[in-house]
Design a protein around this motif. Structure first.
Motif, short mmCIF file in Angstrom:
data_model
loop_
_atom_site.label_atom_id
_atom_site.label_comp_id
_atom_site.label_asym_id
_atom_site.label_seq_id
_atom_site.Cartn_x
_atom_site.Cartn_y
_atom_site.Cartn_z
N LYS A 74 22.41 34.73 12.03
CA LYS A 74 23.63 35.01 11.27
C LYS A 74 23.32 35.61 9.90
CE LYS A 74 26.43 31.59 13.68
NZ LYS A 74 25.51 31.67 14.84
N LEU A 75 22.24 35.15 9.27
CA LEU A 75 21.85 35.70 7.98
C LEU A 75 21.38 37.15 8.13
CD1 LEU A 75 19.94 32.72 6.31
CD2 LEU A 75 22.18 33.66 5.67
N LEU A 76 20.69 37.44 9.24
CA LEU A 76 20.25 38.82 9.49
C LEU A 76 21.46 39.73 9.69
CD1 LEU A 76 17.63 40.45 9.75
CD2 LEU A 76 17.72 40.05 12.22
N LEU A 77 22.46 39.21 10.37
CA LEU A 77 23.70 39.97 10.55
C LEU A 77 24.37 40.23 9.20
CD1 LEU A 77 25.38 40.99 13.03
CD2 LEU A 77 26.69 38.88 12.84
N LEU A 78 24.44 39.21 8.39
CA LEU A 78 25.04 39.32 7.06
C LEU A 78 24.29 40.30 6.17
CD1 LEU A 78 27.31 37.93 5.27
CD2 LEU A 78 25.48 36.49 4.40
N SER A 79 22.96 40.30 6.28
CA SER A 79 22.12 41.12 5.40
C SER A 79 22.17 42.60 5.75
CB SER A 79 20.67 40.64 5.45
OG SER A 79 20.07 40.91 6.70
N THR A 80 22.82 42.95 6.85
CA THR A 80 22.95 44.37 7.23
C THR A 80 24.39 44.85 7.18
OG1 THR A 80 22.95 43.68 9.57
CG2 THR A 80 20.86 44.45 8.64
N PHE A 81 25.32 44.11 7.78
CA PHE A 81 26.69 44.60 7.85
C PHE A 81 27.38 44.64 6.50
CE2 PHE A 81 26.21 44.41 12.35
CZ PHE A 81 27.21 45.22 12.87
N VAL A 82 27.09 43.69 5.63
CA VAL A 82 27.70 43.73 4.30
C VAL A 82 27.19 44.94 3.50
CG1 VAL A 82 27.94 42.53 2.09
CG2 VAL A 82 28.22 41.27 4.23
N PRO A 83 25.88 45.20 3.44
CA PRO A 83 25.42 46.43 2.78
C PRO A 83 26.01 47.69 3.41
CG PRO A 83 23.58 44.93 3.01
CD PRO A 83 24.73 44.33 3.78
N PHE A 84 26.14 47.72 4.73
CA PHE A 84 26.72 48.91 5.37
C PHE A 84 28.14 49.14 4.87
CE2 PHE A 84 23.97 48.05 9.37
CZ PHE A 84 22.88 48.64 8.75
N TYR A 85 28.90 48.07 4.74
CA TYR A 85 30.28 48.20 4.25
C TYR A 85 30.28 48.74 2.82
CZ TYR A 85 35.04 46.99 2.92
OH TYR A 85 36.34 47.05 2.46
N ILE A 86 29.41 48.17 1.98
CA ILE A 86 29.36 48.59 0.57
C ILE A 86 28.92 50.04 0.45
CG2 ILE A 86 28.19 48.21 -1.64
CD1 ILE A 86 27.98 45.23 -0.84
N ILE A 87 27.85 50.40 1.15
CA ILE A 87 27.31 51.77 1.08
C ILE A 87 28.34 52.79 1.56
CG2 ILE A 87 25.59 53.35 2.04
CD1 ILE A 87 23.68 50.90 2.15
N SER A 88 28.98 52.50 2.69
CA SER A 88 29.92 53.47 3.27
C SER A 88 31.16 53.66 2.41
CB SER A 88 30.32 53.03 4.69
OG SER A 88 31.11 51.86 4.66
N HIS A 89 31.44 52.70 1.53
CA HIS A 89 32.62 52.82 0.66
C HIS A 89 32.30 53.32 -0.74
CE1 HIS A 89 34.57 50.47 3.81
NE2 HIS A 89 35.73 50.77 3.26
N ARG A 90 31.03 53.26 -1.15
CA ARG A 90 30.74 53.60 -2.54
C ARG A 90 29.97 54.92 -2.70
NH1 ARG A 90 25.77 49.53 -4.40
NH2 ARG A 90 24.09 50.76 -3.48
N GLU A 91 29.37 55.44 -1.63
CA GLU A 91 28.46 56.57 -1.79
C GLU A 91 29.02 57.89 -1.28
OE1 GLU A 91 24.46 55.79 -0.60
OE2 GLU A 91 24.37 53.87 -1.66
N GLY A 92 30.32 57.95 -1.09
CA GLY A 92 30.92 59.21 -0.68
C GLY A 92 30.44 59.65 0.69
N GLU A 93 30.30 60.95 0.86
CA GLU A 93 29.94 61.51 2.16
C GLU A 93 28.57 61.03 2.62
OE1 GLU A 93 29.55 65.88 4.34
OE2 GLU A 93 30.45 65.70 2.34
N ALA A 94 27.65 60.83 1.69
CA ALA A 94 26.29 60.41 2.05
C ALA A 94 26.26 59.03 2.67
CB ALA A 94 25.39 60.44 0.81
N GLY A 95 27.26 58.21 2.38
CA GLY A 95 27.27 56.85 2.90
C GLY A 95 28.08 56.66 4.16
N LEU A 96 28.74 57.73 4.64
CA LEU A 96 29.59 57.61 5.81
C LEU A 96 28.77 57.31 7.06
CD1 LEU A 96 32.13 60.52 5.22
CD2 LEU A 96 32.33 58.09 4.60
N ILE A 97 29.36 56.53 7.96
CA ILE A 97 28.70 56.12 9.19
C ILE A 97 29.13 57.06 10.31
CG2 ILE A 97 28.47 54.25 10.89
CD1 ILE A 97 29.12 52.30 8.60
N PRO A 98 28.18 57.60 11.08
CA PRO A 98 28.53 58.50 12.19
C PRO A 98 29.59 57.89 13.11
CG PRO A 98 26.16 58.48 11.87
CD PRO A 98 26.72 57.41 10.97
N TRP A 99 30.59 58.71 13.46
CA TRP A 99 31.71 58.35 14.32
C TRP A 99 32.75 57.49 13.60
CZ3 TRP A 99 30.77 57.08 20.17
CH2 TRP A 99 29.93 58.04 20.74
#
Length: 213
Positions: A74-99
């Motif tokens: 569960k910690l491994l899940l937390l340590s990836t999905f939360v950063p993905f959410y933050i990155i995809s919302h704060r870094e503009g086009e460079a942070g967008l997730i494919p699809w």
């Protein structure tokens, strides 16, 4: 021999310790830090397979291990999905997730909501003297989640490196297309299995909920 018996637990603790490092390395703007997050994630994922193999092969299954292993997952899940959410919302086009573009909040709700519900269900079942073991659907769900997380952790540093070097040749474009499909598809399948595995657990232990065939 007693020390060997605790080896799977030591490996699991190492995976737990690695989670904060993965979290902060993934959020770093540095290409090398994000690449390190990917490598550390792969090592953590392989360690999960290793400690499980050792515990089953040698019978080194302990009560401590039964508690630590799901916590590490569960910690491994937390340590990836939360950063993905933050990155995809704060870094503009460079942070967008494919699809997907920016990772929707509902994805986090589904992923972590399922984990919370099953954890509470397991704890309640334990008080009824019923142990709910990890099911096959849950294992496949975790496998697909890890495929997605590993793919996206690699996606960000590769994209940043390519942009800095001006890469735009045919092999690179083919790689990007394949990698993007990998990321988008594994998340779709992981979400389907997340919901399916939750229903599967409740259905398999429906007698605890008062339902009879």
């Amino acid at each position: 021999m007693e020390g060997s018996r605790n080896l799977p637990n030591v490996i699991t603790i190492g995976r737990i310790v690695a989670c904060p490092a993965i979290f902060f390395l993934a959020l770093s703007p540095s290409v090398s830090a994000r690449l390190a997050a990917f490598v550390l994630f792969v090592v953590a994922g392989l360690s999960d397979l290793w400690d499980g193999y050792l515990a089953r092969k040698h019978g080194w299954i302990t009560d401590v291990g039964k508690l630590l292993d799901p916590l590490a997952d569960k910690l491994l899940l937390l340590s990836t999905f939360v950063p993905f959410y933050i990155i995809s919302h704060r870094e503009g086009e460079a942070g967008l997730i494919p699809w997907w573009g920016m990772l929707p909040m509902w994805v986090l709700i589904v992923i972590f909501g399922r984990e919370l519900l099953i954890t509470l269900f397991r704890q309640w079942a334990t008080r009824q003297d019923v142990i709910i073991a990890a099911g096959t659907s849950g294992k496949y769900k975790a496998f697909l989640q890890n495929l997605f997380s590993g793919g996206l952790l690699l996606w960000y540093p590769v994209q940043e490196f390519a942009a800095a070097r001006g890469l735009d040749n045919l092999p690179y474009r083919a790689f990007v297309q394949g990698h993007a499909t990998w990321i988008g598809l594994t998340l779709v399948l992981a979400l389907i299995l997340t919901l399916y595995s939750m229903v599967d657990y409740f259905w398999s232990y429906r007698a605890l909920l008062g339902f009879r065939d």
